[in-house]
Design a protein around this motif. Structure first.
Motif, PDB file in Angstrom:
ATOM      1  N   LEU A 123       0.829  -1.201   0.000  1.00  0.00           N
ATOM      2  CA  LEU A 123       0.000   0.000   0.000  1.00  0.00           C
ATOM      3  C   LEU A 123       0.865   1.254   0.000  1.00  0.00           C
ATOM      4  CD1 LEU A 123      -3.060   0.763   0.141  1.00  0.00           C
ATOM      5  CD2 LEU A 123      -2.686   1.168   2.582  1.00  0.00           C
ATOM      6  N   SER A 124       1.966   1.223   0.725  1.00  0.00           N
ATOM      7  CA  SER A 124       2.879   2.362   0.758  1.00  0.00           C
ATOM      8  C   SER A 124       3.451   2.636  -0.628  1.00  0.00           C
ATOM      9  CB  SER A 124       4.021   2.096   1.747  1.00  0.00           C
ATOM     10  OG  SER A 124       3.542   1.962   3.068  1.00  0.00           O
ATOM     11  N   ARG A 125       3.827   1.585  -1.324  1.00  0.00           N
ATOM     12  CA  ARG A 125       4.357   1.737  -2.682  1.00  0.00           C
ATOM     13  C   ARG A 125       3.274   2.278  -3.620  1.00  0.00           C
ATOM     14  NH1 ARG A 125       8.930   0.130  -5.057  1.00  0.00           N
ATOM     15  NH2 ARG A 125       9.552  -1.114  -3.236  1.00  0.00           N
ATOM     16  N   GLN A 126       2.053   1.787  -3.442  1.00  0.00           N
ATOM     17  CA  GLN A 126       0.940   2.264  -4.263  1.00  0.00           C
ATOM     18  C   GLN A 126       0.675   3.742  -3.997  1.00  0.00           C
ATOM     19  OE1 GLN A 126      -2.643  -0.065  -3.807  1.00  0.00           O
ATOM     20  NE2 GLN A 126      -3.877   1.360  -5.006  1.00  0.00           N
ATOM     21  N   ALA A 127       0.721   4.136  -2.729  1.00  0.00           N
ATOM     22  CA  ALA A 127       0.508   5.541  -2.375  1.00  0.00           C
ATOM     23  C   ALA A 127       1.591   6.417  -2.994  1.00  0.00           C
ATOM     24  CB  ALA A 127       0.499   5.699  -0.856  1.00  0.00           C
TER      25      ALA A 127
END
Length: 211
Positions: A123-127
């Motif tokens: 999710l951090s990478r997606q954000a």
């Protein structure tokens, strides 16, 4: 800056401590994604640590994805999820600068997301990928002094879906420090909570070029 007066008024109303340790994992309202300008961080503290990140041409790196309340934030939440492996944290170094930072962010913030370590990092990478980092700052060939408002406007221009109340620019020791974007659990930009709106009002903040 447009939000400076509002920010000052809100900050005076905040309690001395607006955060909590050991809160229930998964119980939060939105995320704050913090993007740090690596050359400035290196100048402030990374060089003294001999951080590997400071030997690269990193620009805006992911400091963290932080679960947030509308007022305050949780940290160091108990979780049944397993801690990330060294391989997992090391794999985040390309956008976070180091596996050590990825580990610290999981321990302090990721555990409060209610997600597994793998899901939190994904999710951090997606954000990180959801927000366009303005290219103009990568073209600097020397250090400049500029209003923090200029950095905010560059992010707003590069991201038409962002509004001024969804983003804040912070400064530290006379330098631009971070761009912080407020996102829903689904990573849609949302208005920031009152304690997140802490816009830097400097008109001559230092911004150093890529290395």
């Amino acid at each position: 800056m447009r939000l400076a007066t509002l920010a000052a008024a809100l900050l005076t109303a905040l309690p001395a401590q607006a955060f909590a340790d050991g809160e229930k994992a998964g119980a939060f309202d939105y995320y704050v994604m913090a993007l740090s300008w690596s050359p400035n961080w290196c100048r402030l503290e990374g060089d003294a640590r001999e951080a590997e990140q400071c030997d690269t041409d990193a620009g805006w790196v992911l400091h963290g994805l932080w679960p947030q309340y509308h007022r305050g934030w949780p940290s160091y939440c108990p979780t049944v999820e397993r801690a990330p492996s060294r391989q997992m944290t090391g794999a985040m170094a390309d956008i976070m600068g180091s596996g050590g930072l990825a580990w610290h962010q999981w321990k302090k913030h990721g555990a409060c997301s209610g997600l597994s370590a793998r899901a939190y990092y994904d999710l951090s990478r997606q954000a990180y990928g959801s927000i366009t980092r303005p290219e103009v700052f990568r073209s600097l060939d020397k250090a400049v002094k500029l209003p923090a408002a200029v950095v905010e406007e560059a992010f707003l221009k590069a991201n038409p879906g962002l509004k001024a109340d969804m983003l804040t620019i912070t400064c530290r020791d006379g330098m631009i420090q971070e761009a912080r974007v407020c996102l829903s659990r689904d990573l849609i930009p949302v208005p920031c909570g009152r304690d997140t709106i802490r816009d830097c009002t400097m008109t001559d903040a230092l911004f150093t070029p890529l290395r």
